[in-house]
Design a protein around this motif. Structure first.
Motif, PDB file in Angstrom:
ATOM      1  N   ILE A  35      -2.842  -4.350  -1.837  1.00 50.31           N
ATOM      2  CA  ILE A  35      -3.897  -3.524  -2.440  1.00 50.31           C
ATOM      3  C   ILE A  35      -4.720  -2.823  -1.366  1.00 50.31           C
ATOM      4  O   ILE A  35      -5.061  -1.633  -1.493  1.00 50.31           O
ATOM      5  N   THR A  36      -5.034  -3.565  -0.285  1.00 43.58           N
ATOM      6  CA  THR A  36      -5.819  -2.961   0.800  1.00 43.58           C
ATOM      7  C   THR A  36      -5.052  -1.823   1.462  1.00 43.58           C
ATOM      8  O   THR A  36      -5.621  -0.739   1.735  1.00 43.58           O
TER       9      THR A  36
ATOM     10  N   ALA B 239      -2.440 -19.505  -1.890  1.00 47.52           N
ATOM     11  CA  ALA B 239      -3.174 -18.489  -1.138  1.00 47.52           C
ATOM     12  C   ALA B 239      -2.226 -17.478  -0.497  1.00 47.52           C
ATOM     13  O   ALA B 239      -2.573 -16.295  -0.359  1.00 47.52           O
ATOM     14  N   LYS B 240      -1.031 -17.916  -0.108  1.00 45.44           N
ATOM     15  CA  LYS B 240      -0.107 -17.009   0.558  1.00 45.44           C
ATOM     16  C   LYS B 240       0.257 -15.806  -0.312  1.00 45.44           C
ATOM     17  O   LYS B 240       0.113 -14.659   0.129  1.00 45.44           O
ATOM     18  N   PRO B 241       0.735 -16.003  -1.560  1.00 44.79           N
ATOM     19  CA  PRO B 241       1.019 -14.820  -2.385  1.00 44.79           C
ATOM     20  C   PRO B 241      -0.231 -14.031  -2.744  1.00 44.79           C
ATOM     21  O   PRO B 241      -0.170 -12.802  -2.894  1.00 44.79           O
ATOM     22  N   MET B 242      -1.382 -14.730  -2.869  1.00 47.90           N
ATOM     23  CA  MET B 242      -2.619 -14.002  -3.155  1.00 47.90           C
ATOM     24  C   MET B 242      -3.004 -13.112  -1.973  1.00 47.90           C
ATOM     25  O   MET B 242      -3.440 -11.965  -2.151  1.00 47.90           O
ATOM     26  N   GLN B 243      -2.849 -13.665  -0.759  1.00 43.97           N
ATOM     27  CA  GLN B 243      -3.146 -12.866   0.424  1.00 43.97           C
ATOM     28  C   GLN B 243      -2.183 -11.687   0.549  1.00 43.97           C
ATOM     29  O   GLN B 243      -2.575 -10.588   0.952  1.00 43.97           O
ATOM     30  N   LEU B 244      -0.915 -11.917   0.184  1.00 51.17           N
ATOM     31  CA  LEU B 244       0.060 -10.826   0.203  1.00 51.17           C
ATOM     32  C   LEU B 244      -0.352  -9.722  -0.756  1.00 51.17           C
ATOM     33  O   LEU B 244      -0.327  -8.529  -0.405  1.00 51.17           O
TER      34      LEU B 244
ATOM     35  N   ASP C 289       6.831  -6.249  -4.523  1.00 55.20           N
ATOM     36  CA  ASP C 289       8.247  -6.402  -4.852  1.00 55.20           C
ATOM     37  C   ASP C 289       8.693  -7.865  -4.924  1.00 55.20           C
ATOM     38  O   ASP C 289       9.891  -8.145  -4.979  1.00 55.20           O
ATOM     39  N   ALA C 290       7.751  -8.816  -4.914  1.00 55.81           N
ATOM     40  CA  ALA C 290       8.137 -10.231  -5.034  1.00 55.81           C
ATOM     41  C   ALA C 290       8.576 -10.527  -6.471  1.00 55.81           C
ATOM     42  O   ALA C 290       8.163  -9.852  -7.420  1.00 55.81           O
ATOM     43  N   ASN C 291       9.420 -11.550  -6.603  1.00 49.59           N
ATOM     44  CA  ASN C 291       9.960 -11.906  -7.919  1.00 49.59           C
ATOM     45  C   ASN C 291       9.270 -13.139  -8.501  1.00 49.59           C
ATOM     46  O   ASN C 291       9.889 -13.907  -9.234  1.00 49.59           O
TER      47      ASN C 291
END
Length: 674
Positions: free
Chosen positions: A364-365, A354-359, A377-379
């Protein structure tokens, strides 16, 4: 449904289903196999126990039968001796003492014998030795004139011996009793051997009482420490003896018919269960609801009798199935542990996912709220990372589309502005052109009148005519830009036109010390007005020469893309200020020094390319320079402008795999691709 609950359900199913299969499939199958293996092992033990019991009984029968054949016994029982006994009582007494001593000596050597006695054919015990001691005869037989110990004529074992046809008759396995009211002695088996003469007449009966201890020890040793109980139970048509324990580790439960108790195996079963046991084959088993298992084997110690012995092994189901029970408990504990682990893992996995999805959702928001510079910019290498990079690609495509839209809007505005300027310039040009013609004519007349009288004034008139002519040329350029002269379309080779134009400008290029690199495919057949298009090439190449410093490069390329000819000119000059990009096609706009240009070259070129159904685009190149892209249809333009632009390729200045020929002397290079 929350994500952590989904993870929990998935992990529970993935981990518990194999365990449930193991629990209700494999373990149940193992339980059946253990039951079968236990039954097989115990039946083997029962076979061993039955064999040893039968061996003991047969051995005791052989002893009894052998004793009946001993000379001392045969001589004492002989019918011929009876007459001698009547005539000579001392002979009887002597023979009786010999038999008694034999019994004593034999009993000392065979300790399993409890008692030996000889009965005459009337049932009177004449000689008896019990437990190694002779029993004194105290009763007197008036008929035979001799002493005897006891009268056993009414006892069953004596009556059976008189009627039996076999050599040895085995009595019931039971407790011995000395006299009425006395305590019972240990269990024993009584063997009766009828002694017959040559005419098969009974002369007497030899009675051998054998201790039951050997049977007891055999039963005790047969289990070999196995945690169970072994019994010998009698199955008989005699209701008094049916189901009694002939052997039980608790001696108080043995021989219920004699001691008056109700300890019977039949009493521990239902009537149907006991009847099934009585009527079953030689082997069998019984599983009780209270957790006991009975395995039994039948032995027939009496050849001509329905009475049977049931050798039984009782074991506890909990003991036999203890490994299965422990395995089930372990599996249930493992299931509980896995549920806890699954719950913890579900919470952890849900948080990690959920953490990367929330990021990504936050990015997007924020982008939707106007923060257009934000990027993912996450890898991450997982699906979230793919989605984030897809978002970046979407944003790049949106920005590119927005830039192209802005360019299209600027082009439309510029086209409309140039059209307005052209109409205005045409009107002004016509109005100015007439006075200029009058000035030129009058200046010529004045020059003719004064050229001999005042040479200086005549020279001024000449200069005036020159300036007027220059103004006329400017006006003519305006008129050429304003009026839409139809091109004279014909088929020609654009690559040849480019080379021809470069030849015309050869001197200017050499003088400016510019290196020219061309990458032009050949041929580049198309339909158009070569004269008008050469004017476009001259204007753009001259601008590139004027903008480029010495020893710099000008790149010219030509190719065909999707039915369009693309010509690109790239210089290494200072470039164009961003504020001037939108003005470069305006008439009279120029960034050159005063007197170096009129500012009409690009305006005229724009009109020519437009009348050919093409486009001309000027881009600033990083770090320095300008790229001019000319896109023209291969065939004469017969479609409207919107359709032409829809099919027109984007000029990118890309290089094909071609060979480069460089002329170092002329500093001009040419490339021809066929």
């Amino acid at each position: 449904m929350p994500l952590r609950l989904k993870f929990f359900l998935v992990f529970c199913l993935l981990t518990s289903i194999p365990l449930f299969i193991l629990l209700f499939g494999v373990v149940d199958r193992m339980e059946v196999e253990i039951r079968q293996r236990t039954e097989s092992e115990l039946q083997t033990t029962l076979d061993k126990m039955a064999g040893e019991v039968e061996l003991i009984l047969n051995s005791q029968k052989s002893i009894a039968n052998g004793l009946a054949r001993v000379p001392a016994v045969r001589e004492f029982a002989s019918s011929h001796a009876l007459e001698a006994y009547r005539k000579n009582p001392n002979l009887y007494k002597q023979r009786a003492e010999i038999l008694e001593q034999f019994f004593i000596n034999y009993q000392h050597s065979v300790t399993s014998i409890q008692a030996l006695r000889f009965l005459d054919n009337s049932g009177k015990t004449l000689v008896k030795v019990k437990e190694g001691k002779p029993i004194v005869a105290k009763l007197f037989d008036e008929k035979m004139k001799r002493m005897y110990v006891a009268n056993q004529s009414s006892r069953r074992f004596f009556q059976d011996a008189l009627k039996a046809r076999q050599k040895v008759i085995m009595s019931n396995f039971e407790l011995g009793q000395v006299v009425a009211g006395a305590d019972f002695c240990p269990a024993m088996v009584r063997y009766s051997v009828p002694i017959k003469d040559e005419l098969d007449q009974v002369e007497g009966v030899l009675i051998v009482n054998m201790w039951g201890q050997r049977v007891d020890k055999t039963m005790e040793a047969a289990l070999g420490g196995y945690p169970g109980n072994a019994y010998i139970v009698e199955v008989s048509t005699d209701a008094q003896r049916d189901g009694i324990y002939l052997y039980h580790k608790d001696s108080a439960k043995r021989f219920a018919n004699q001691v008056g108790s109700n300890y019977r195996l039949s009493a521990e079963m239902t009537t149907d269960e006991w009847n099934n046991v009585r009527t079953s084959d030689a082997y069998g088993s019984l599983y009780k609801d209270d957790g006991r298992m009975f395995f039994y084997r039948k032995v027939t110690p009496y050849p001509k009798n329905d009475t049977q012995w049931l050798i039984v092994i009782e074991v506890a189901t909990d003991f036999v199935l203890a490994p299965i029970r422990n395995m089930r408990e372990s599996i249930w504990m493992l299931l509980a542990l896995l549920l806890v682990i699954s719950l913890a893992f579900a919470v952890w996995a849900a948080f990690q996912l959920a953490k990367p999805m929330q990021l990504l959702a936050s990015i997007i928001t924020r982008y939707a709220d106007g923060e257009h510079s934000i990027r993912y910019d996450a890898n991450a290498k997982d699906e979230i990372g793919f989605a984030g990079r897809a978002f970046n690609y979407l944003v790049a495509c949106l920005e590119k589309a927005e830039d192209e839209r802005d360019k299209a809007e600027r082009a439309v505005c510029q086209s409309e502005r140039l059209a307005s300027i052209g109409q205005l310039a045409a009107g002004i040009g016509h109005e100015i052109n007439n006075p200029l013609m009058n000035i030129t004519s009058l200046a010529g007349l004045v020059e003719d009148e004064i050229k001999n009288k005042n040479p200086q004034a005549a020279s001024d008139m000449k200069l005036l005519q020159t300036e007027v002519k220059r103004c006329a040329n400017i006006v003519q350029g305006i008129l050429n830009f304003a009026k839409e002269n139809d091109p004279q379309f014909k088929e020609f080779d654009m690559s040849e036109l480019v080379n021809e134009t470069l030849s015309l400008l050869h001197h200017r290029i050499e003088t400016a010390q510019i290196h020219l690199v061309t990458q032009v495919h050949s041929p580049l057949k198309m339909v158009g007005d070569p004269n008008m298009l050469q004017q476009v090439l001259v204007n753009i190449i001259l601008n590139a020469i004027q903008a480029s410093p010495e020893e710099s490069n000008i790149f010219i390329s030509g190719s065909v893309h999707n039915e369009f000819v693309v010509v690109e000119i790239l210089d290494n000059g200072k470039g164009i200020d961003n504020n001037n990009i939108s003005k470069i096609f305006d008439p009279f706009f120029t960034t050159k020094q005063e007197g170096e240009g009129t500012g009409l070259g690009l305006s005229v070129s724009y009109g020519i390319v437009k009348r050919h159904g093409g486009t001309i685009n000027i881009e600033k190149v990083v770090p320095a320079g300008v790229k001019v892209s000319i896109v023209l249809p291969v065939k004469a333009c017969t479609q409207n402008e919107e359709q032409a632009k829809a099919n027109m390729p984007v000029a990118t200045g890309g290089h094909s795999k071609i060979g480069l020929i460089t002329n170092t002397k002329d500093k001009i290079g040419a490339v021809y691709v066929k």
